[in-house]
Design an enzyme around this catalytic site. Sequence first.
Site, PDB file in Angstrom:
ATOM      1  N   GLU A 438     -33.176  45.069  -6.345  1.00 28.00           N
ATOM      2  CA  GLU A 438     -32.975  45.881  -7.564  1.00 28.00           C
ATOM      3  C   GLU A 438     -33.246  45.032  -8.797  1.00 28.00           C
ATOM      4  O   GLU A 438     -32.554  45.153  -9.816  1.00 28.00           O
ATOM      5  CB  GLU A 438     -31.543  46.419  -7.633  1.00 28.00           C
ATOM      6  CG  GLU A 438     -31.354  47.867  -7.300  1.00 28.00           C
ATOM      7  CD  GLU A 438     -32.590  48.713  -7.397  1.00 28.00           C
ATOM      8  OE1 GLU A 438     -33.024  49.191  -6.354  1.00 28.00           O
ATOM      9  OE2 GLU A 438     -33.127  48.914  -8.499  1.00 28.00           O
TER      10      GLU A 438
HETATM   11  C1  LIG Z   1     -33.196  43.199   2.067  1.00 34.72           C
HETATM   12  C2  LIG Z   1     -34.115  43.673   0.996  1.00 34.72           C
HETATM   13  C3  LIG Z   1     -34.156  45.016   0.674  1.00 34.72           C
HETATM   14  C4  LIG Z   1     -35.046  45.460  -0.304  1.00 34.72           C
HETATM   15  N1  LIG Z   1     -35.162  46.811  -0.546  1.00 34.72           N
HETATM   16  C5  LIG Z   1     -36.192  47.241  -1.320  1.00 34.72           C
HETATM   17  C6  LIG Z   1     -36.498  48.641  -1.414  1.00 34.72           C
HETATM   18  O1  LIG Z   1     -35.814  49.494  -0.828  1.00 34.72           O
HETATM   19  N2  LIG Z   1     -37.568  49.019  -2.153  1.00 34.72           N
HETATM   20  C7  LIG Z   1     -38.351  48.118  -2.814  1.00 34.72           C
HETATM   21  O2  LIG Z   1     -39.331  48.530  -3.452  1.00 34.72           O
HETATM   22  N3  LIG Z   1     -38.072  46.790  -2.777  1.00 34.72           N
HETATM   23  C8  LIG Z   1     -37.029  46.333  -2.031  1.00 34.72           C
HETATM   24  N4  LIG Z   1     -36.765  44.989  -1.941  1.00 34.72           N
HETATM   25  C9  LIG Z   1     -37.573  44.063  -2.709  1.00 34.72           C
HETATM   26  C10 LIG Z   1     -36.788  43.427  -3.849  1.00 34.72           C
HETATM   27  O3  LIG Z   1     -36.541  44.369  -4.859  1.00 34.72           O
HETATM   28  C11 LIG Z   1     -37.578  42.188  -4.339  1.00 34.72           C
HETATM   29  O4  LIG Z   1     -37.429  41.207  -3.323  1.00 34.72           O
HETATM   30  C12 LIG Z   1     -37.076  41.681  -5.674  1.00 34.72           C
HETATM   31  O5  LIG Z   1     -37.404  42.571  -6.705  1.00 34.72           O
HETATM   32  C13 LIG Z   1     -37.664  40.306  -6.031  1.00 34.72           C
HETATM   33  O6  LIG Z   1     -39.047  40.284  -5.858  1.00 34.72           O
HETATM   34  P1  LIG Z   1     -39.715  39.110  -4.989  1.00 34.72           P
HETATM   35  O7  LIG Z   1     -38.981  39.035  -3.698  1.00 34.72           O
HETATM   36  O8  LIG Z   1     -41.175  39.308  -4.934  1.00 34.72           O
HETATM   37  O9  LIG Z   1     -39.382  37.799  -5.783  1.00 34.72           O
HETATM   38  P2  LIG Z   1     -40.289  37.146  -6.951  1.00 34.72           P
HETATM   39  O10 LIG Z   1     -40.708  38.202  -7.897  1.00 34.72           O
HETATM   40  O11 LIG Z   1     -41.330  36.313  -6.332  1.00 34.72           O
HETATM   41  O12 LIG Z   1     -39.202  36.231  -7.694  1.00 34.72           O
HETATM   42  C14 LIG Z   1     -38.808  34.952  -7.175  1.00 34.72           C
HETATM   43  C15 LIG Z   1     -37.923  34.266  -8.224  1.00 34.72           C
HETATM   44  O13 LIG Z   1     -38.665  34.096  -9.444  1.00 34.72           O
HETATM   45  C16 LIG Z   1     -37.964  34.694 -10.536  1.00 34.72           C
HETATM   46  N5  LIG Z   1     -38.930  35.319 -11.452  1.00 34.72           N
HETATM   47  C17 LIG Z   1     -39.957  36.123 -11.128  1.00 34.72           C
HETATM   48  N6  LIG Z   1     -40.596  36.533 -12.249  1.00 34.72           N
HETATM   49  C18 LIG Z   1     -39.945  35.989 -13.293  1.00 34.72           C
HETATM   50  C19 LIG Z   1     -40.090  36.057 -14.714  1.00 34.72           C
HETATM   51  N7  LIG Z   1     -41.046  36.788 -15.290  1.00 34.72           N
HETATM   52  N8  LIG Z   1     -39.221  35.366 -15.485  1.00 34.72           N
HETATM   53  C20 LIG Z   1     -38.230  34.642 -14.929  1.00 34.72           C
HETATM   54  N9  LIG Z   1     -38.035  34.547 -13.591  1.00 34.72           N
HETATM   55  C21 LIG Z   1     -38.878  35.218 -12.790  1.00 34.72           C
HETATM   56  C22 LIG Z   1     -37.032  35.726  -9.927  1.00 34.72           C
HETATM   57  O14 LIG Z   1     -35.887  35.949 -10.743  1.00 34.72           O
HETATM   58  C23 LIG Z   1     -36.678  35.091  -8.585  1.00 34.72           C
HETATM   59  O15 LIG Z   1     -35.590  34.227  -8.751  1.00 34.72           O
HETATM   60  C24 LIG Z   1     -35.864  44.531  -1.002  1.00 34.72           C
HETATM   61  C25 LIG Z   1     -35.784  43.170  -0.685  1.00 34.72           C
HETATM   62  C26 LIG Z   1     -34.943  42.741   0.307  1.00 34.72           C
HETATM   63  C27 LIG Z   1     -34.944  41.273   0.670  1.00 34.72           C
END
Ligand SMILES: Cc1cc2nc3c(=O)[nH]c(=O)nc-3n(C[C@H](O)[C@H](O)[C@H](O)COP(=O)(O)OP(=O)(O)OC[C@H]3O[C@@H](n4cnc5c(N)ncnc54)[C@H](O)[C@@H]3O)c2cc1C
Length: 596
Positions: A438
Amino acid sequence: MPYRSPVGDILFSLNAVADLKGMVGKGLAGDLDWDSVVSIVGEAGRFATEEIAPLNRPGDLNGARYENGVVTTAPGFGDVYRRWAEAGWNGVSAPTEFGGMGLPHAVNVACTEIWNGASMAFALCPLLTEGAVHALQGFGSRELLDRYLAQMVSGRWTGTMNLTEPQAGSDLNAIRTRAERADDGSYRLFGQKIFITYGEHDMAENIVHLVLARLPGAPAGTRGLTLFLAPKFLVNDDGSLGPRNDLRCAGIEHKLGIHASPTCVMVYGDNEGAKAWRVGEENRGLAAMFVMMNAARLAVGTQGVAIGERAYQQALAYARERRQGRGPNGGDGMVPIIAHADVQRMLMTMKANVQAARGVCHLTGVSLDLASHAGTAEERSAAANRAALLTPIAKAFSTDIGDEAASLGVQVHGGMGFIEETGAAQHMRDSRIAAIYEGANGIHGIDLVQRKLPLADGATVRKEIAGVREIASDVAGRGGAGFGATAERLADAADALEESTRLMLDWLGSDQNSALAGASPYLRLFGLAFGGACLAKAGLAAEALAESGDKSELGRVGLARFYAEKLAVAAPGLARAIASGGAPLEPYEAILADSA
Ligand SMILES: Cc1cc2nc3c(=O)[nH]c(=O)nc-3n(C[C@H](O)[C@H](O)[C@H](O)COP(=O)(O)OP(=O)(O)OC[C@H]3O[C@@H](n4cnc5c(N)ncnc54)[C@H](O)[C@@H]3O)c2cc1C
């Protein structure tokens, strides 16, 4: 001691901190009265304690299983889910027009905590359905509403949210899933989504996927995203289920926690394309998805409160039974570890933080209600701004708190906390995701600073700071001796918040890097000051109750004092960290350089 839904604490907070009783008393929630709120929350607590909570541990051990595109949920999940939905719990805040109870958001927040405290992996399924219902209600065509909404409100069909792709997580600009227009006015989807919660399962008859995708020729980035509805089974004109759509689950993830919640890879359009219908206007998908995400953000914040509470209850019970060491005054026998000051510190930190975060979530819920139902347009607009300001704090502060409480819960158990058998470790594993999905918490800090502080030219945030000061002076004016230095420490926290807010607003125009570098500490500082005010308010209400003869809640005064004197004192330190600004580029590379 088995887990019990904290119905009494929830009702106390809804009333004394968020003033839901005042709101319903003014007729701002239709003909709902406070006694009905008490009985609804009580009945939810009973169902969760008796029926859902026993699923938590076996759900963790068995998990959801995947085979050939089919996901089988953990034993008991399907049966309990169906009984839960048949009892009407899926529609707590959903519109009555489609079979929901139409209750205030704040009551829904209370119920959401109750379901998630009992089993977070179970409660995630309806959490996503609820978000999908909100998005459809706001943006779906009449035809889509008539075809899908009643089934989703009843829980017979569940909903999902499909944003994430391998290259598009926090940054939705990178979404590639493709949509094509079909001759009959519908669309066809092609692409892959990952991490989709309950994207496939066996608990409901149909699954309604809301999917962000890009039409041919759409502008680049998020301005070119459109929201679509794609059901697992196509729905005939008479409402019966037709053939399977061209979409499938290609696998589920092996995860740190929430093992019973299937996290799915979803593939759209192996063949002719997944048949889909547009929700809202073309290229305006993010606006529709934001409705869903805002509902889900508050709900996920509530998960932090829920897991923190569950971890606290378990640690408290363990600390009362486990005997080690001598008490502070010596003696011969070993004492229960709760007699040790450091164990008391851990338990009080857990309890105080959880109750502070609960207050933030309840106030956010009530603000959402007032944004729709307050008497004047001016009040509604102020309440909407308040809800917008508090939502990132409710999400990120509460989920950080949930994590910290779960980790402290393990610590209270000592070595037994690290052994899976006690269940303390499960809370820590389960809670960890809430700070990530989220929107990762860092992104909410940025949202708070960049988008929420400037609301109403800064008037919204200034009003909240004034509110913290007002409660501090109430404590100074009418609080008893039990509050100790609460008033002074809360006033210090308000000073720190005010100074940091001023800096942030300046930096937004002059030094973005410093604003971004300070965003997460600023969110924490806000939570500390605001959470302290919530606890102080509860403490004052407990004293008022004691004056009328009921002394049962007086522990809240000490809890408010503990929070102010031991936790909120971090606020000035955070303000100093924020004031030191962002790291310039070169030192960051030098500091993080690999060692030779
Ligand atoms: C168990 C689980 C359930 C999920 N359920 C859903 C779902 O139902 N539907 C769905 O669509 N998604 C879902 N997700 C996805 C989830 O919303 C994403 O994992 C989350 O938004 C983070 O994206 P990412 O994993 O690509 O991390 P990244 O975007 O790669 O981020 C990695 C780190 O970098 C930081 N970061 C990234 N960009 C910036 C920035 N611009 N400025 C500062 N810091 C930054 C983040 O804060 C984080 O700490 C789920 C994930 C999991 C693991």
